[in-house]
Design an enzyme around this catalytic site. Structure first.
Site, PDB file in Angstrom:
ATOM      1  N   HIS A  71       0.855  -1.187   0.000  1.00  0.00           N
ATOM      2  CA  HIS A  71       0.000   0.000   0.000  1.00  0.00           C
ATOM      3  C   HIS A  71       0.892   1.238   0.000  1.00  0.00           C
ATOM      4  O   HIS A  71       0.678   2.196   0.739  1.00  0.00           O
ATOM      5  CB  HIS A  71      -0.958  -0.013   1.188  1.00  0.00           C
ATOM      6  CG  HIS A  71      -2.037  -1.045   1.031  1.00  0.00           C
ATOM      7  ND1 HIS A  71      -3.374  -0.741   1.027  1.00  0.00           N
ATOM      8  CD2 HIS A  71      -1.977  -2.380   0.839  1.00  0.00           C
ATOM      9  CE1 HIS A  71      -4.088  -1.844   0.853  1.00  0.00           C
ATOM     10  NE2 HIS A  71      -3.255  -2.851   0.734  1.00  0.00           N
ATOM     11  N   TYR A 341       4.622  -5.735  10.845  1.00  0.00           N
ATOM     12  CA  TYR A 341       4.680  -4.275  10.702  1.00  0.00           C
ATOM     13  C   TYR A 341       5.881  -3.705  11.451  1.00  0.00           C
ATOM     14  O   TYR A 341       6.473  -2.712  11.032  1.00  0.00           O
ATOM     15  CB  TYR A 341       3.413  -3.639  11.254  1.00  0.00           C
ATOM     16  CG  TYR A 341       2.163  -3.866  10.449  1.00  0.00           C
ATOM     17  CD1 TYR A 341       2.139  -4.687   9.320  1.00  0.00           C
ATOM     18  CD2 TYR A 341       0.971  -3.268  10.835  1.00  0.00           C
ATOM     19  CE1 TYR A 341       0.981  -4.884   8.607  1.00  0.00           C
ATOM     20  CE2 TYR A 341      -0.193  -3.466  10.115  1.00  0.00           C
ATOM     21  CZ  TYR A 341      -0.182  -4.265   9.006  1.00  0.00           C
ATOM     22  OH  TYR A 341      -1.338  -4.464   8.298  1.00  0.00           O
TER      23      TYR A 341
END
Length: 377
Positions: A71, A341
């Protein structure tokens, strides 16, 4: 503004041509794989670490310094969430008390290369950070598909292998994908659901689903399984193929900026209440139709700006950043996302920053900020 110490996204889907040989199924996977990459996955301890997974994604997409690993192309938005108080029956979280809280969000597309042109099969995503008074924070990442294409990280890793380009041909091997789908019937079912609804024409008229299940905890300590969605008030319009070369390479983001210039975007925050037996650990499975839904308030987004220091660029939309009153379910993807992450952000944080491809024009000043003329009272 508080900055995160954790990571963001994984760089997926693969570059142009990697899925080109898979026909209609390949097109769907090319779009939805980005959504799964956004939510990550972690293999069993000892089999494969999140570091090695991110290494693999970088091998697929390359390294784009300063950008998130998936993204990668996005834009920041801000606004408010106005709770109507109805969500407080299910959750004691401060965001569901009557009133408004500020929100920092990000619209993005499911690609791992920040300068690729927009297209009609990219997954649209909306990530949000709710900032109620008192120092708590709630972060969530949502996508405009109904389910995930895989249920766990092992399945995702197998999907990566099945869709990887053959070194000799530069294209995926259709036989590998056929074998993958035969071994993962849940993915075949999920892809059918995903294909059944076309992508929207843009960010504004898409609705965004949390996909993973969570648990709301009320003031008495009762726990309820839930899923949530941001349902657009702009009418849905299906994406249709344009004439060749007819679209600007940033048309999705240009349209978003133009739409916000015309007025705020609004979404209803709809909570779907699970019942005993509804799956909470498998994001490929939808809950039965007819489940109770609670309209808990309205999200209003009224400002857009390019990513930069101190805004959404530096927020990790980790799904386990949760306030009191919201808890994780048994979905294995949640902890996997959080772990991956962290690695991704650590790498990104130490890299030089390149300006985003998406550069909205400066916001128009509000009427109250305009200079007064001689005839103005």
């Amino acid at each position: 503004m508080k900055k995160s110490a954790h990571g963001r996204y994984w760089p997926w889907p693969p570059g142009p041509g990697v899925l080109a040989g898979l026909g209609a199924t390949g097109l769907v996977i090319a779009g939805v794989a980005g959504a799964f990459a956004y939510t990550g996955g972690l293999l069993s301890p000892g089999a494969l670490t999140q570091t090695r997974i991110i290494d693999r994604f970088q091998a697929i997409n390359g390294v784009h310094p300063g950008f998130r690993r998936n993204h990668a192309k996005g834009v920041c938005v801000t606004g408010t969430f106005a709770s109507n108080g109805l969500g407080a029956r299910l959750s004691r979280a401060a965001v569901f008390a009557p009133g408004s809280v500020p929100v920092i969000g990000r619209f993005a597309v499911g690609i791992g290369k920040p300068f690729l042109p927009d297209n009609g099969t990219e997954v649209r995503s909306l990530a949000l950070s709710f900032r109620p008074a008192g120092g708590e924070e709630w972060r969530t990442g949502m996508n405009d598909i109904p389910v995930f294409p895989v249920k766990d990280a092992e399945g995702f890793y197998a999907l990566m292998a099945a869709s990887a380009a053959d070194p000799g041909t530069g294209k995926p091997d259709p036989a590998r994908m056929k074998d993958f789908l035969a071994a993962h019937p849940e993915t075949a079912r999920a892809l059918a659901l995903i294909r059944a609804r076309p992508f929207s024409t843009g960010f504004a008229n898409a609705s965004y689903n949390g996909l993973d299940a969570f648990r709301f905890v009320d003031a008495a300590g009762r726990s309820t399984p839930v899923r949530w969605s941001m349902v657009a008030l702009d009418p849905f319009v299906a994406q249709t193929p344009p004439p060749a070369g007819a679209r600007d390479p940033n048309y999705l983001f240009d349209d978003l900026v133009a739409r916000l210039d015309a007025g705020p975007l609004r979404y209803r925050f709809v909570v779907t209440v699970g019942q005993p037996g509804d799956p909470t650990g498998d994001a490929t499975l939808p809950w039965p139709a007819g489940r109770q839904q609670v309209d808990a308030g309205t999200l209003t987004l009224d400002h857009v700006e390019a990513e930069g220091p101190g805004n959404c660029r530096d927020i990790n939309y980790d799904p386990l950043v949760l306030p009191d009153g919201i808890a994780a379910s048994d979905d294995p993807l949640l902890s996997a996302r959080s772990a991956a992450y962290s690695v991704s952000f650590t790498r990104r944080a130490g890299e030089p920053k390149t300006p985003s491809e998406v550069q909205p024009p400066p916001a128009r000043p509000a009427a109250a900020d305009l200079p007064k003329t001689g005839g103005e009272p």
